[in-house]
Write a protein that holds these residues in place. Structure first.
Motif, PDB file in Angstrom:
ATOM      1  N   ALA A 197      52.457   0.520  65.821  1.00  0.00           N
ATOM      2  CA  ALA A 197      53.321   1.544  65.256  1.00  0.00           C
ATOM      3  C   ALA A 197      54.367   2.016  66.253  1.00  0.00           C
ATOM      4  CB  ALA A 197      52.501   2.736  64.764  1.00  0.00           C
ATOM      5  N   LEU A 198      55.374   2.676  65.721  1.00  0.00           N
ATOM      6  CA  LEU A 198      56.397   3.330  66.514  1.00  0.00           C
ATOM      7  C   LEU A 198      55.944   4.764  66.777  1.00  0.00           C
ATOM      8  CD1 LEU A 198      59.273   3.398  67.763  1.00  0.00           C
ATOM      9  CD2 LEU A 198      60.125   4.028  65.491  1.00  0.00           C
ATOM     10  N   SER A 199      55.644   5.057  68.015  1.00  0.00           N
ATOM     11  CA  SER A 199      55.167   6.397  68.355  1.00  0.00           C
ATOM     12  C   SER A 199      56.347   7.351  68.478  1.00  0.00           C
ATOM     13  CB  SER A 199      54.390   6.371  69.676  1.00  0.00           C
ATOM     14  OG  SER A 199      53.242   5.559  69.542  1.00  0.00           O
ATOM     15  N   GLY A 200      56.225   8.503  67.849  1.00  0.00           N
ATOM     16  CA  GLY A 200      57.301   9.480  67.900  1.00  0.00           C
ATOM     17  C   GLY A 200      56.780  10.887  67.764  1.00  0.00           C
TER      18      GLY A 200
ATOM     19  N   SER B 165      56.266  14.336  53.201  1.00  0.00           N
ATOM     20  CA  SER B 165      55.558  15.073  52.149  1.00  0.00           C
ATOM     21  C   SER B 165      55.314  16.505  52.615  1.00  0.00           C
ATOM     22  CB  SER B 165      54.233  14.384  51.823  1.00  0.00           C
ATOM     23  OG  SER B 165      53.441  14.271  52.987  1.00  0.00           O
ATOM     24  N   ALA B 166      54.770  17.348  51.733  1.00  0.00           N
ATOM     25  CA  ALA B 166      54.593  18.776  52.026  1.00  0.00           C
ATOM     26  C   ALA B 166      53.601  19.032  53.151  1.00  0.00           C
ATOM     27  CB  ALA B 166      54.147  19.500  50.752  1.00  0.00           C
ATOM     28  N   ASP B 167      52.696  18.095  53.432  1.00  0.00           N
ATOM     29  CA  ASP B 167      51.672  18.333  54.449  1.00  0.00           C
ATOM     30  C   ASP B 167      52.107  17.910  55.861  1.00  0.00           C
ATOM     31  OD1 ASP B 167      51.741  15.678  53.839  1.00  0.00           O
ATOM     32  OD2 ASP B 167      49.561  15.405  53.860  1.00  0.00           O
ATOM     33  N   TRP B 168      53.334  17.412  56.024  1.00  0.00           N
ATOM     34  CA  TRP B 168      53.799  17.028  57.351  1.00  0.00           C
ATOM     35  C   TRP B 168      53.980  18.269  58.216  1.00  0.00           C
ATOM     36  CZ3 TRP B 168      56.961  12.387  59.058  1.00  0.00           C
ATOM     37  CH2 TRP B 168      56.544  11.221  58.416  1.00  0.00           C
ATOM     38  N   LYS B 169      53.706  18.108  59.525  1.00  0.00           N
ATOM     39  CA  LYS B 169      53.878  19.200  60.481  1.00  0.00           C
ATOM     40  C   LYS B 169      54.599  18.655  61.716  1.00  0.00           C
ATOM     41  CE  LYS B 169      49.743  21.860  59.198  1.00  0.00           C
ATOM     42  NZ  LYS B 169      49.487  21.116  57.957  1.00  0.00           N
ATOM     43  N   GLU B 170      55.148  19.576  62.490  1.00  0.00           N
ATOM     44  CA  GLU B 170      55.764  19.168  63.743  1.00  0.00           C
ATOM     45  C   GLU B 170      54.678  18.684  64.695  1.00  0.00           C
ATOM     46  OE1 GLU B 170      58.392  22.012  65.445  1.00  0.00           O
ATOM     47  OE2 GLU B 170      59.494  22.357  63.573  1.00  0.00           O
ATOM     48  N   GLY B 171      55.009  17.652  65.482  1.00  0.00           N
ATOM     49  CA  GLY B 171      54.039  17.092  66.411  1.00  0.00           C
ATOM     50  C   GLY B 171      54.057  15.578  66.393  1.00  0.00           C
ATOM     51  N   PRO B 172      53.073  14.928  67.025  1.00  0.00           N
ATOM     52  CA  PRO B 172      53.056  13.468  67.124  1.00  0.00           C
ATOM     53  C   PRO B 172      52.970  12.803  65.748  1.00  0.00           C
ATOM     54  CG  PRO B 172      51.483  14.457  68.637  1.00  0.00           C
ATOM     55  CD  PRO B 172      51.939  15.555  67.730  1.00  0.00           C
TER      56      PRO B 172
ATOM     57  N   ASP C 127      58.020   0.530  72.473  1.00  0.00           N
ATOM     58  CA  ASP C 127      56.803  -0.276  72.586  1.00  0.00           C
ATOM     59  C   ASP C 127      56.316  -0.775  71.230  1.00  0.00           C
ATOM     60  OD1 ASP C 127      56.035   2.088  71.496  1.00  0.00           O
ATOM     61  OD2 ASP C 127      54.456   2.548  72.961  1.00  0.00           O
ATOM     62  N   TYR C 128      57.165  -0.610  70.193  1.00  0.00           N
ATOM     63  CA  TYR C 128      56.800  -1.055  68.844  1.00  0.00           C
ATOM     64  C   TYR C 128      57.388  -2.439  68.591  1.00  0.00           C
ATOM     65  CZ  TYR C 128      56.541  -0.918  63.674  1.00  0.00           C
ATOM     66  OH  TYR C 128      56.279  -1.186  62.346  1.00  0.00           O
ATOM     67  N   ALA C 129      56.533  -3.403  68.261  1.00  0.00           N
ATOM     68  CA  ALA C 129      56.974  -4.772  67.989  1.00  0.00           C
ATOM     69  C   ALA C 129      56.633  -5.135  66.554  1.00  0.00           C
ATOM     70  CB  ALA C 129      56.309  -5.739  68.962  1.00  0.00           C
ATOM     71  N   VAL C 130      57.657  -5.496  65.784  1.00  0.00           N
ATOM     72  CA  VAL C 130      57.482  -5.898  64.387  1.00  0.00           C
ATOM     73  C   VAL C 130      57.750  -7.393  64.301  1.00  0.00           C
ATOM     74  CG1 VAL C 130      58.220  -5.510  62.004  1.00  0.00           C
ATOM     75  CG2 VAL C 130      58.365  -3.651  63.673  1.00  0.00           C
ATOM     76  N   GLU C 131      56.782  -8.146  63.831  1.00  0.00           N
ATOM     77  CA  GLU C 131      56.994  -9.587  63.754  1.00  0.00           C
ATOM     78  C   GLU C 131      58.032  -9.909  62.692  1.00  0.00           C
ATOM     79  OE1 GLU C 131      54.733 -13.892  63.643  1.00  0.00           O
ATOM     80  OE2 GLU C 131      53.537 -12.048  63.580  1.00  0.00           O
ATOM     81  N   ALA C 132      59.085 -10.616  63.100  1.00  0.00           N
ATOM     82  CA  ALA C 132      60.182 -10.975  62.197  1.00  0.00           C
ATOM     83  C   ALA C 132      59.764 -12.127  61.292  1.00  0.00           C
ATOM     84  CB  ALA C 132      61.411 -11.368  63.004  1.00  0.00           C
ATOM     85  N   LEU C 133      60.390 -12.191  60.126  1.00  0.00           N
ATOM     86  CA  LEU C 133      60.204 -13.368  59.291  1.00  0.00           C
ATOM     87  C   LEU C 133      60.658 -14.595  60.076  1.00  0.00           C
ATOM     88  CD1 LEU C 133      61.625 -12.000  55.904  1.00  0.00           C
ATOM     89  CD2 LEU C 133      59.228 -12.244  56.559  1.00  0.00           C
ATOM     90  N   PRO C 134      59.923 -15.697  60.030  1.00  0.00           N
ATOM     91  CA  PRO C 134      60.284 -16.868  60.851  1.00  0.00           C
ATOM     92  C   PRO C 134      61.726 -17.322  60.656  1.00  0.00           C
ATOM     93  CG  PRO C 134      58.118 -17.164  59.870  1.00  0.00           C
ATOM     94  CD  PRO C 134      58.680 -15.924  59.267  1.00  0.00           C
ATOM     95  N   GLU C 135      62.193 -17.340  59.380  1.00  0.00           N
ATOM     96  CA  GLU C 135      63.554 -17.806  59.141  1.00  0.00           C
ATOM     97  C   GLU C 135      64.597 -16.889  59.768  1.00  0.00           C
ATOM     98  OE1 GLU C 135      62.160 -15.892  55.155  1.00  0.00           O
ATOM     99  OE2 GLU C 135      61.299 -17.007  56.847  1.00  0.00           O
TER     100      GLU C 135
ATOM    101  N   ILE D 190      59.976   3.381  55.318  1.00  0.00           N
ATOM    102  CA  ILE D 190      59.326   3.807  56.559  1.00  0.00           C
ATOM    103  C   ILE D 190      58.112   4.646  56.190  1.00  0.00           C
ATOM    104  CG2 ILE D 190      59.619   5.078  58.715  1.00  0.00           C
ATOM    105  CD1 ILE D 190      62.642   4.548  58.483  1.00  0.00           C
ATOM    106  N   ARG D 191      56.967   4.316  56.739  1.00  0.00           N
ATOM    107  CA  ARG D 191      55.713   4.951  56.314  1.00  0.00           C
ATOM    108  C   ARG D 191      54.891   5.386  57.521  1.00  0.00           C
ATOM    109  NH1 ARG D 191      54.868  -0.532  56.444  1.00  0.00           N
ATOM    110  NH2 ARG D 191      52.946  -1.171  57.496  1.00  0.00           N
ATOM    111  N   ILE D 192      53.894   6.217  57.255  1.00  0.00           N
ATOM    112  CA  ILE D 192      52.907   6.580  58.274  1.00  0.00           C
ATOM    113  C   ILE D 192      52.017   5.351  58.535  1.00  0.00           C
ATOM    114  CG2 ILE D 192      50.896   8.007  58.797  1.00  0.00           C
ATOM    115  CD1 ILE D 192      53.368   9.598  58.975  1.00  0.00           C
ATOM    116  N   ALA D 193      51.824   5.014  59.783  1.00  0.00           N
ATOM    117  CA  ALA D 193      51.047   3.821  60.120  1.00  0.00           C
ATOM    118  C   ALA D 193      49.550   4.079  59.976  1.00  0.00           C
ATOM    119  CB  ALA D 193      51.361   3.396  61.549  1.00  0.00           C
ATOM    120  N   ASP D 194      48.839   3.014  59.612  1.00  0.00           N
ATOM    121  CA  ASP D 194      47.374   3.081  59.629  1.00  0.00           C
ATOM    122  C   ASP D 194      46.901   3.195  61.081  1.00  0.00           C
ATOM    123  OD1 ASP D 194      47.316   2.757  56.894  1.00  0.00           O
ATOM    124  OD2 ASP D 194      47.214   0.564  57.018  1.00  0.00           O
TER     125      ASP D 194
END
Length: 628
Positions: A568-571, A599-606, A524-532, A559-563
């Motif tokens: 975003a890609l839910s996982g 990073s060190a503060d990441w945990k298992e879960g959503p 369900d994650y849609a990333v808008e592609a560059l037009p070209e 790949i980063r944590i989404a605002d």
């Protein structure tokens, strides 16, 4: 004058045949690039795509940093010289050379000046009123060159221009074209199946086979350091000799044994880049040596063979033979026992003589028996380091250090294992120390030989490193492979992650105009592609692109944590992977698994992840092809 860039160029025909596969090269202004390879390898197809005479299925072609994929041939400002000359038979030489300029409505006086200047440069001034049929092949080829020359193009493309000429005239024209390149100081791209032409004319050579680039390098690097057996055999006349062999290290020497009982000995120092697993006396390899790098002797030492034919070429003599001391009846099974030796000023060799060929140890080549890739890469693929474990620590390189938790989990209690360590994964640090024995310059890199008992560790070091110095370093543990009991239990992490998904578009009215928006869709994650990029995917696959599945590759560090408000890609983080100095998370998302920096503060879960479309590379899943 122009620079050209070919980026992941493909040519796929409607029947699915891939004529050119992932061709990439940067061609500098004023270079003389030669495409060489057997018939059907894709070299002329690539040239025709540069000229605009063939459409590009995928990839980008830039001329002077301008994308020209869809530009008409006449607008690319390049000139092409064909194998068949392609002269108008009813026109004079002058008219043939002037024809293109007249079509451009150039003033007649300027046309005359350009034609006369080119004719003088090519020494065809006396033939301007003749018609092509009244001229020799060499003269007609000069006219074809002149027709291209008068246009003052940014680049010259030459498609086997000398193949219709006899051997002597080809040699003359090679010299003339090389001199013309130096005089014009512009870019030449030249196609040939003749490796002699390639070696004598090109500043760099592209060797191709079955649509794939085998190696891009200078003529002498191709000759001295071929990437694989194909390149080694294609470059050089007569062809390199190849024999099945095994290698066994014995102290400071390596014994090379051949199936027919022949044997030679080489200093270990000369083959130290060959991985130790090939030096066990059992693993089959392919031994290569050029005919000119063999010394011919009457008595022992080297490869014994019986002379089957002799070609005397003046000061050079080509000696052909069969390994062993008897000829017998030749069958195809004997092909791997044939040997060719090129010697100078030898007229004492006759058919039937039993002689010995002694290889120059500085010029030997070895290839993997299965992949046929060289075992003597300029930069070795990896080092092997044995490791012992005890009490959560590991002993390697005479040093104890912490065992990364991910290693401990993969080893399942094993007390010893092996690390495969690429030279680039040895980085400045404080964990280990070895003395630098010597340093080799490899292109823009510095390859250090680090003393490690009776062998070497190979590492890439900075320009300030010097032989004799102690080099202190650490290891990038996520870039290493772990082997236990002969099996790989942990693969090195790559630099990117791939996810499969679909492609879609929407249409919106903006400022009174209908505007297309394209999207990469993963779950369900849609990333808008560059037009070209969106238009490129649509142009390659047509409307079928909206029904296809694509592979989207993203650099891991992008790949980063989404605002919170961001699409975003839910996982879900299912595991945290600790390499000690680096930490990663295994994430399940859209029915797929990926590994991301954590990073060190990441945990298992959503978790919600995002990345930018500019960082996405798109690959076709129906045909192995990078699209953009």
């Amino acid at each position: 004058m122009a620079n050209l860039k070919l980026s992941h160029i493909y040519k796929v025909y409607d029947n699915g045949h891939k004529a050119v596969n992932d061709f990439s090269i940067d061609i500098a202004d004023r270079e003389f690039i030669v495409f060489v390879g057997p018939s059907g390898c894709g070299k002329s197809t690539t040239l025709r795509m540069i000229a605009g005479l063939e459409t590009i299925t995928a990839g980008d072609l830039f001329i002077d940093d301008v994308l020209v994929n869809d530009m008409e041939p006449k607008d690319r400002d390049i000139a092409m010289v064909f194998q068949s000359y392609a002269l108008y038979p009813h026109m004079t030489v002058y008219e043939n050379m002037a024809f293109g300029l007249r079509n451009r409505k150039m003033p007649e006086q300027e046309i005359r000046e350009r034609v006369l200047k080119a004719a003088k440069m090519l020494d065809i001034e006396d033939y301007l009123e003749r018609k092509p049929k009244e001229m020799s092949g060499g003269q007609r080829q000069r006219v074809a060159l002149g027709r291209a020359l008068v246009r003052n193009p940014k680049a010259f493309l030459l498609d086997e221009p000398l193949s219709n000429l006899d051997a002597k005239l080809r040699a003359t024209m090679r010299t003339e074209i090389t001199a013309l390149h130096k005089s014009l100081k512009t870019t030449f791209i030249y196609v040939t199946h003749d490796q002699v032409e390639a070696m004598t004319m090109g500043t760099r050579i592209v060797v191709m086979k079955l649509g794939y680039v085998q190696q891009i390098d200078t003529p002498m690097n191709l000759y001295n350091e071929p990437y694989n057996k194909f390149v080694a055999g294609f470059i050089g006349t007569p062809q390199m000799n190849f024999f099945d062999a095994t290698l066994k290290r014995q102290g400071s020497e390596v014994q090379v044994d051949f199936p027919n009982g022949g044997r030679i000995t080489l200093p270990y120092e000369k083959v130290s880049k060959i991985h130790a697993r090939y030096l066990d006396g059992k693993t089959p390899v392919i031994f290569g040596i050029r005919p000119e790098h063999l010394e011919l002797r009457r008595e022992g030492g080297g490869l014994q063979f019986v002379v089957t034919n002799v070609e005397r070429l003046g000061n050079e003599t080509i000696v052909y033979g069969k390994l062993g001391d008897k000829t017998g009846e030749f069958t195809m099974k004997d092909e791997g026992n044939q040997i060719t030796v090129k010697v100078i000023d030898r007229d004492d060799i006759e058919v039937g003589d039993v002689v010995y060929a002694v290889p120059n140890p500085e010029k030997v080549h070895f290839f993997d028996a299965e992949t046929e890739i060289t075992l003597m890469n300029r930069i070795p693929t990896y080092n092997s380091i044995p490791v012992q474990t005890a009490g959560g620590r590991m002993q390697l390189l005479n040093t104890q250090t912490a065992l990364p938790p991910v290693y401990a989990a993969a080893l399942s209690g094993a007390k010893s294992f092996e690390l495969t360590v690429p030279p680039a994964a040895i980085v400045p640090g404080s964990d280990f120390c070895r003395r630098i024995a010597k340093i080799e310059q490899v292109d823009d890199k510095h390859l250090a030989y680090l003393e490690n008992g009776d062998s070497y560790l190979f590492a890439l070091v900075g320009a300030d490193a010097k032989p004799g110095q102690d080099y202190r370093f650490g290891l990038l543990y996520d870039k290493l492979g772990v082997i236990a009991d002969g099996k790989t239990v942990l693969e090195p992490l790559g630099d990117s992650e791939s996810l499969t998904g679909t492609f879609t578009r929407t249409e919106k009215k903006e400022k009174g105009e209908r505007v297309q928006h394209f999207f990469y869709c993963i779950g369900d994650y849609a990333v808008e592609a560059l037009p070209e990029h969106g238009y490129k995917i649509n142009s390659i696959d047509g409307d079928a692109c909206y029904k296809k599945t694509y592979r989207y590759s993203v650099p891991r560090d992008r790949i980063r944590i989404a605002d919170e408000a961001e699409n975003a890609l839910s996982g879900r983080v299912t595991a945290l992977i600790d390499y000690g100095s680096a930490r990663f998370a295994r994430v399940e998302a859209a029915g797929q698994t990926l590994t991301v920096n954590a990073s060190a503060d990441w945990k298992e879960g959503p978790v919600r992840l995002a990345f930018d479309s500019a960082d996405v590379s798109v690959y076709s899943t129906s045909i192995d092809m990078k699209i953009c």
